[in-house]
Design a protein around this motif. Structure first.
Motif, PDB file in Angstrom:
ATOM      1  N   ASP A   1       0.852  -1.208   0.000  1.00  0.00           N
ATOM      2  CA  ASP A   1       0.000   0.000   0.000  1.00  0.00           C
ATOM      3  C   ASP A   1       0.874   1.240   0.000  1.00  0.00           C
ATOM      4  O   ASP A   1       0.636   2.197  -0.747  1.00  0.00           O
ATOM      5  CB  ASP A   1      -0.886   0.040   1.253  1.00  0.00           C
ATOM      6  CG  ASP A   1      -2.020  -0.969   1.178  1.00  0.00           C
ATOM      7  OD1 ASP A   1      -2.495  -1.390   2.241  1.00  0.00           O
ATOM      8  OD2 ASP A   1      -2.403  -1.320   0.046  1.00  0.00           O
TER       9      ASP A   1
ATOM     10  N   LEU B   1      -5.954  -9.772   6.790  1.00  0.00           N
ATOM     11  CA  LEU B   1      -5.510  -9.372   5.459  1.00  0.00           C
ATOM     12  C   LEU B   1      -6.164 -10.238   4.383  1.00  0.00           C
ATOM     13  O   LEU B   1      -6.530  -9.746   3.322  1.00  0.00           O
ATOM     14  CB  LEU B   1      -3.981  -9.476   5.350  1.00  0.00           C
ATOM     15  CG  LEU B   1      -3.201  -8.284   5.883  1.00  0.00           C
ATOM     16  CD1 LEU B   1      -1.709  -8.525   5.716  1.00  0.00           C
ATOM     17  CD2 LEU B   1      -3.578  -7.008   5.166  1.00  0.00           C
ATOM     18  N   CYS B   2      -6.307 -11.539   4.687  1.00  0.00           N
ATOM     19  CA  CYS B   2      -6.969 -12.413   3.709  1.00  0.00           C
ATOM     20  C   CYS B   2      -8.377 -11.924   3.433  1.00  0.00           C
ATOM     21  O   CYS B   2      -8.824 -11.877   2.288  1.00  0.00           O
ATOM     22  CB  CYS B   2      -7.021 -13.848   4.237  1.00  0.00           C
ATOM     23  SG  CYS B   2      -5.480 -14.733   4.005  1.00  0.00           S
TER      24      CYS B   2
ATOM     25  N   LYS C   1      -9.474  -8.963   3.726  1.00  0.00           N
ATOM     26  CA  LYS C   1      -9.390  -7.727   2.945  1.00  0.00           C
ATOM     27  C   LYS C   1      -9.180  -8.031   1.467  1.00  0.00           C
ATOM     28  O   LYS C   1      -9.850  -7.491   0.591  1.00  0.00           O
ATOM     29  CB  LYS C   1      -8.229  -6.870   3.484  1.00  0.00           C
ATOM     30  CG  LYS C   1      -8.142  -5.509   2.831  1.00  0.00           C
ATOM     31  CD  LYS C   1      -6.884  -5.338   2.017  1.00  0.00           C
ATOM     32  CE  LYS C   1      -6.829  -3.923   1.459  1.00  0.00           C
ATOM     33  NZ  LYS C   1      -5.794  -3.777   0.439  1.00  0.00           N
ATOM     34  N   TYR C   2      -8.238  -8.917   1.181  1.00  0.00           N
ATOM     35  CA  TYR C   2      -7.921  -9.189  -0.219  1.00  0.00           C
ATOM     36  C   TYR C   2      -9.016  -9.980  -0.913  1.00  0.00           C
ATOM     37  O   TYR C   2      -9.264  -9.803  -2.094  1.00  0.00           O
ATOM     38  CB  TYR C   2      -6.569  -9.889  -0.342  1.00  0.00           C
ATOM     39  CG  TYR C   2      -5.413  -8.943  -0.103  1.00  0.00           C
ATOM     40  CD1 TYR C   2      -4.520  -9.133   0.938  1.00  0.00           C
ATOM     41  CD2 TYR C   2      -5.240  -7.830  -0.917  1.00  0.00           C
ATOM     42  CE1 TYR C   2      -3.482  -8.246   1.160  1.00  0.00           C
ATOM     43  CE2 TYR C   2      -4.203  -6.927  -0.700  1.00  0.00           C
ATOM     44  CZ  TYR C   2      -3.337  -7.144   0.347  1.00  0.00           C
ATOM     45  OH  TYR C   2      -2.318  -6.274   0.565  1.00  0.00           O
TER      46      TYR C   2
ATOM     47  N   GLU D   1     -11.361  -7.507  -1.971  1.00  0.00           N
ATOM     48  CA  GLU D   1     -10.869  -6.675  -3.059  1.00  0.00           C
ATOM     49  C   GLU D   1     -10.944  -7.368  -4.413  1.00  0.00           C
ATOM     50  O   GLU D   1     -11.207  -6.733  -5.427  1.00  0.00           O
ATOM     51  CB  GLU D   1      -9.430  -6.248  -2.762  1.00  0.00           C
ATOM     52  CG  GLU D   1      -8.996  -5.118  -3.666  1.00  0.00           C
ATOM     53  CD  GLU D   1      -7.790  -4.386  -3.136  1.00  0.00           C
ATOM     54  OE1 GLU D   1      -7.474  -3.327  -3.686  1.00  0.00           O
ATOM     55  OE2 GLU D   1      -7.162  -4.868  -2.174  1.00  0.00           O
TER      56      GLU D   1
ATOM     57  N   ASP E   1       1.512  -8.789   3.322  1.00  0.00           N
ATOM     58  CA  ASP E   1       0.557  -8.726   2.221  1.00  0.00           C
ATOM     59  C   ASP E   1       0.775  -9.876   1.229  1.00  0.00           C
ATOM     60  O   ASP E   1      -0.189 -10.523   0.793  1.00  0.00           O
ATOM     61  CB  ASP E   1       0.647  -7.365   1.506  1.00  0.00           C
ATOM     62  CG  ASP E   1       2.061  -6.799   1.494  1.00  0.00           C
ATOM     63  OD1 ASP E   1       2.211  -5.604   1.230  1.00  0.00           O
ATOM     64  OD2 ASP E   1       3.027  -7.565   1.754  1.00  0.00           O
TER      65      ASP E   1
ATOM     66  N   VAL F   1      -1.931 -12.984   0.378  1.00  0.00           N
ATOM     67  CA  VAL F   1      -2.360 -13.257  -0.990  1.00  0.00           C
ATOM     68  C   VAL F   1      -1.986 -14.681  -1.390  1.00  0.00           C
ATOM     69  O   VAL F   1      -2.760 -15.382  -2.045  1.00  0.00           O
ATOM     70  CB  VAL F   1      -1.726 -12.212  -1.928  1.00  0.00           C
ATOM     71  CG1 VAL F   1      -1.729 -12.675  -3.356  1.00  0.00           C
ATOM     72  CG2 VAL F   1      -2.467 -10.905  -1.827  1.00  0.00           C
TER      73      VAL F   1
ATOM     74  N   PHE G   1      -2.933 -11.021  -8.790  1.00  0.00           N
ATOM     75  CA  PHE G   1      -2.480 -10.590  -7.470  1.00  0.00           C
ATOM     76  C   PHE G   1      -1.161  -9.827  -7.513  1.00  0.00           C
ATOM     77  O   PHE G   1      -0.948  -8.905  -6.729  1.00  0.00           O
ATOM     78  CB  PHE G   1      -2.383 -11.798  -6.530  1.00  0.00           C
ATOM     79  CG  PHE G   1      -3.722 -12.273  -6.042  1.00  0.00           C
ATOM     80  CD1 PHE G   1      -4.215 -13.510  -6.431  1.00  0.00           C
ATOM     81  CD2 PHE G   1      -4.505 -11.480  -5.205  1.00  0.00           C
ATOM     82  CE1 PHE G   1      -5.448 -13.956  -5.985  1.00  0.00           C
ATOM     83  CE2 PHE G   1      -5.737 -11.914  -4.758  1.00  0.00           C
ATOM     84  CZ  PHE G   1      -6.221 -13.152  -5.143  1.00  0.00           C
TER      85      PHE G   1
ATOM     86  N   LEU H   1      -1.956  -6.364  -8.317  1.00  0.00           N
ATOM     87  CA  LEU H   1      -2.602  -5.708  -7.187  1.00  0.00           C
ATOM     88  C   LEU H   1      -1.569  -5.185  -6.203  1.00  0.00           C
ATOM     89  O   LEU H   1      -1.662  -4.072  -5.690  1.00  0.00           O
ATOM     90  CB  LEU H   1      -3.510  -6.732  -6.500  1.00  0.00           C
ATOM     91  CG  LEU H   1      -4.780  -6.183  -5.856  1.00  0.00           C
ATOM     92  CD1 LEU H   1      -5.676  -5.582  -6.896  1.00  0.00           C
ATOM     93  CD2 LEU H   1      -5.498  -7.312  -5.150  1.00  0.00           C
ATOM     94  N   LEU H   2      -0.568  -6.023  -5.925  1.00  0.00           N
ATOM     95  CA  LEU H   2       0.443  -5.635  -4.956  1.00  0.00           C
ATOM     96  C   LEU H   2       1.637  -4.938  -5.597  1.00  0.00           C
ATOM     97  O   LEU H   2       2.533  -4.483  -4.909  1.00  0.00           O
ATOM     98  CB  LEU H   2       0.946  -6.879  -4.211  1.00  0.00           C
ATOM     99  CG  LEU H   2      -0.092  -7.638  -3.381  1.00  0.00           C
ATOM    100  CD1 LEU H   2       0.558  -8.856  -2.749  1.00  0.00           C
ATOM    101  CD2 LEU H   2      -0.653  -6.742  -2.303  1.00  0.00           C
TER     102      LEU H   2
END
Lengths: 380, 421
Positions: free
Chosen positions: A25, A99-100, A102-103, A106, A147, A151, A338, A341-342
């Motif tokens: 992020d 976090l999982c 969250k992703y 997303e 992160d 993922v 992914f 994304l990151l």
């Protein structure tokens, strides 16, 4: 001290505070311009004159990369002799369970998958406090790539559910589609194919915009940096030339309504229920891909393939490589999705997936010393 | 994709072995190697994102131009200008030309652009470096011509007329095709433009593609006199730089017109002085041979020797054939003095240049006919004792036996070298 190191230092402080922000992020905010980095010196007060060696530090010509900053984070923490960081518990944002979740949100995957991700986290032990907390003085001082790991867990779960061999996932999709057509009132079953179509479109659009933005990015600032007073005149003249040329051409470009600079957000995608154009899969069920086994549910798919067959033990810094053509297209799509994304390299993500699998299967194997051909089932 | 429990067992046993990362089937893959190979071009350093930005930007501009999306092209161009501030000096120096080419293209077609805009742009670009100044001036002039603004174009060019010749030579040849088509288009549009071009050609300089097209047009319209005048002017006007092509064009034109031999000879004489090794020289020799004047015959011999002085023509069988024949002819005509005069300056270096034993063996292997002609010349000029002649005469070849015999006879008869001395 350089700009990348400064950024790494900022991250360390964020980690210490256990802020709700991951390294990817942070780097994305830098790229989007919310955090001054490229021409940071423009914000310095007038009195600060930069020249000579300052140019090497402040005239940045590359965006910070995840791997690089990650390395620097560890270096600096070691250098500063920092003690063990505050614990990362199940409540912290950086815990894989959170976090999982969250992703998953997303990338528009069903909420029900969260149970599975938690299971995997538990089985591999990557949710343990000791594992997650950064301790620079420990022998193997490493901070977890929170992160990337989260993922990677999601990727593993997808593999467990759909196998991702360019075959089973489509077969399961057909079943889900049939069911959904017959039962329009019930909670729909998650259809991999539909999800793929929606996601592919969205990600392609985003990627295209991102590439265009990168191609148009203006690296040089209003105040050019120069080495010495001799360079100064030349550098300023060049800037003047560029500015005048730009002015001329900007008159030709339609003054299109400039896109408002979005405020920084942790989420790059937003999915809402009821949007017919972009289906939201959060509420979809996994019944189509799970089946009852005694008291609990297990996946219909009972097969699995490992991302890495052999891990490298030589001196190279990588434990595995990622040669795209060796893998199924579905797997490639997931990894590409992914990684974008990151904003990390596909090989980094692949490596992380392999490491998770290494722990997952080794542990499983470690428990059952006898060669019992027990199939792995996700037990609820 | 086997049952994974088998995989489990397998992976445990294989993990124990120390092996490097290998994937089955496709062989070894070393991604780190690929990255290093990629950095060779950049001198070992990884390509910076700045460089990535500029190259991606360039890609987008080119794509937009191909699709005729002028708006988008201008937008990307706006960002591309930053390459002028690139810390990489190579890229920085190459930038102006690229920017000029792309920018002028966009400004030419963009609906919002005008002659004013173009002028401003051209003026700005000219101020970056001397070489660019002239190139850009010329292209600027072309643009103005296209818009019928002759006076401005003329003013532009006449101001630079003294610089143009030397610096434009490589430039014109390089952009030959572009100008050809450009000038072709111009002619198709209007006669008026061609009249303007005529004025242009009268300015001293190198205008090969223009002249060629213009003459073609004149011939097409049947104006032979006009064409001849233009070409003669182009070739003979002293104010114009010495340009072999001018004479070639004139010669070809006169040939088409079937002009008298005298005229052709006089044109080629000048070409001979400028470029004695030109392939037209053999044609020149033929013309001279057929002429009736004695000086022409002498010149013919000179020309032949001149052609063979050059390394590029050593294997030209026609040249050697002519020389062999002509030597015999000359000597039979009792002009030994001519031959001696030509040979005087060459006898020190021609033997090793053309007639060494290495050449004897190599020529015989490669082209027996050539070797025979050369042997004859060698024999005449150096006598039958020379290496080349001896080597060839010793060769026993079914097909050429008769020819070799003839050669031996001729040499005996005509050799310049007196065996007695």
């Amino acid at each position: 001290m350089t700009m990348p190191r400064t950024l790494a230092f900022c991250y360390l402080s964020l980690l210490w505070q256990r802020e709700t922000i991951t390294l990817s992020d942070l780097l994305r905010f830098v790229e989007e311009g919310h955090i001054p980095y490229i021409n940071a010196f423009q914000h310095f007060p007038e009195e600060m004159k930069l020249y000579g060696r300052d140019k090497g530090i402040f005239a940045i010509e590359s965006w910070p990369t995840y791997e690089d900053i990650y390395k620097k984070v560890i270096e600096i923490a070691k250098f500063l002799d920092l003690p063990r960081f505050p614990d990362i518990t199940e409540d912290s944002y950086l815990h894989p369970n959170i976090l999982c979740m969250k992703y998953l949100m997303e990338v528009n995957l069903p909420d029900e998958m969260n149970d599975l991700t938690c299971q995997v986290v538990k089985m591999t032990g990557i949710g343990e406090v000791d594992f997650l907390t950064f301790d620079p003085i420990a022998k193997m001082a490493k901070t977890v790539k929170y992160d990337v790991q989260a993922v990677a867990v999601i990727v593993v779960v997808l593999k467990l559910l759909f196998l991702l061999d360019d075959n089973l996932e489509w077969t399961l999709s057909n079943i889900a589609e049939k069911y959904n057509e017959k039962n329009k009132e019930d909670k729909p079953w998650f259809d991999f194919r539909k999800w793929y179509q929606v996601m592919k479109k969205s990600i392609d659009e985003k990627k295209q915009k991102w590439e265009e933005a990168r191609a148009k990015y203006l690296w040089k600032s209003e105040k050019p940096l120069y080495h010495s007073s001799i360079d100064r005149a030349v550098v300023y003249k060049r800037r003047e030339m560029v500015v005048s040329l730009q002015k001329q051409f900007s008159a030709l470009v339609d003054s299109a309504p400039t896109v408002e600079k979005k405020s920084p957000s942790s989420f790059q995608f937003n999915w809402t229920e009821g949007d017919s154009a972009r289906t939201c899969f959060h509420g979809h069920g996994l019944q189509g891909i799970l089946k009852k086994k005694g008291q609990s549910l297990t996946t219909k798919n009972s097969l699995y393939w490992l991302s890495t067959q052999k891990f490298c033990r030589s001196y190279c810094k990588h434990v595995t490589t990622y040669e795209e053509s060796n893998f199924s297209l579905s797997y490639q799509f997931i990894i590409n999705l992914f990684s974008f994304l990151l904003r990390i390299k596909t090989s980094s993500l692949h490596e992380e997936v392999s490491l998770i699998e290494k722990i997952l299967f080794k542990r499983k194997y470690g428990k059952t010393k006898k060669k019992s051909r027990s199939r792995k089932g996700r037990k609820y | 994709m086997s049952d994974f429990s088998e995989e489990l067992i397998r992976s445990k046993t294989e993990d124990d072995k120390e092996e490097s990362c290998v994937f089955s089937g496709t062989g070894m893959s070393f991604p780190w190697l690929q990255k290093h190979i990629g950095t060779v071009e950049t001198g070992g350093k990884k390509e910076k994102d700045f460089a990535q930005t500029t190259s991606a930007c360039l890609g987008f501009i080119q794509e937009a131009l191909l699709k005729h999306q002028w708006q988008q092209a201008a937008d990307y161009m706006h960002s591309y200008f930053q390459i002028l501030e690139d810390s990489d000096s190579h890229k920085r120096q190459a930038a102006p030309e690229i920017i000029w080419k792309l920018g002028s293209e966009i400004l030419f077609y963009h609906p919002k652009s005008s002659v004013e805009t173009f002028n401003t742009f051209a003026d700005r670009m000219k101020n970056i470096g001397v070489m660019n100044y002239l190139k850009i001036s010329l292209q600027h002039a072309l643009y103005l011509l296209h818009h019928g603004m002759l006076e401005d174009a003329n003013r532009n060019l006449s101001f630079h007329c003294t610089y143009i010749p030397h610096l434009l030579y490589p430039f014109i040849y390089e952009d030959d095709y572009a100008y050809n088509t450009a000038s072709q288009n111009m002619f198709d549009h209007s006669w008026k433009t061609s009249v303007n071009l005529r004025a242009l050609i009268q300015t001293p300089g190198v205008w090969d593609p223009f002249v060629k097209s213009y003459v073609e047009m004149l011939e097409f319209y049947g104006d032979q006199d006009g064409a001849r005048e233009v070409l003669t002017n182009y070739a003979y006007d002293e104010k114009f730089p010495s340009n072999p092509n001018a004479h070639i064009y004139l010669y070809n034109f006169l040939k088409r017109e079937k002009a008298p031999r005298e005229k052709l000879i006089s044109v080629l004489k000048i070409l001979y002085q400028i470029v004695p090794s030109h392939k037209l020289m053999l044609e020149f020799h033929r013309l001279l041979r057929k002429s009736e004047k004695e000086d022409h015959h002498k010149l013919g011999l000179e020309v032949l020797f001149g052609v063979l002085d050059f390394a590029g023509c050593t294997k030209n069988i026609t040249a050697w054939k002519y020389l062999a024949k002509y030597l015999r002819q000359t000597l039979m005509g009792n002009h030994l003095a001519w031959v001696q005069e030509e040979w005087k300056t060459r006898k020190n270096w021609w033997p090793s240049f053309h007639f060494s034993s290495f050449w004897a063996k190599s020529d015989w292997k490669e082209d027996k006919a050539l070797a025979c002609e050369k042997a004859l010349v060698a024999g005449i000029l150096l006598g039958k004792g020379c290496r080349y002649f001896r080597f060839i005469s010793k060769q026993d070849d079914q097909v050429l036996r008769k020819k070799i015999k003839q050669i031996k006879k001729s040499v005996k008869k005509h050799s310049v070298v007196n065996p007695g001395l």
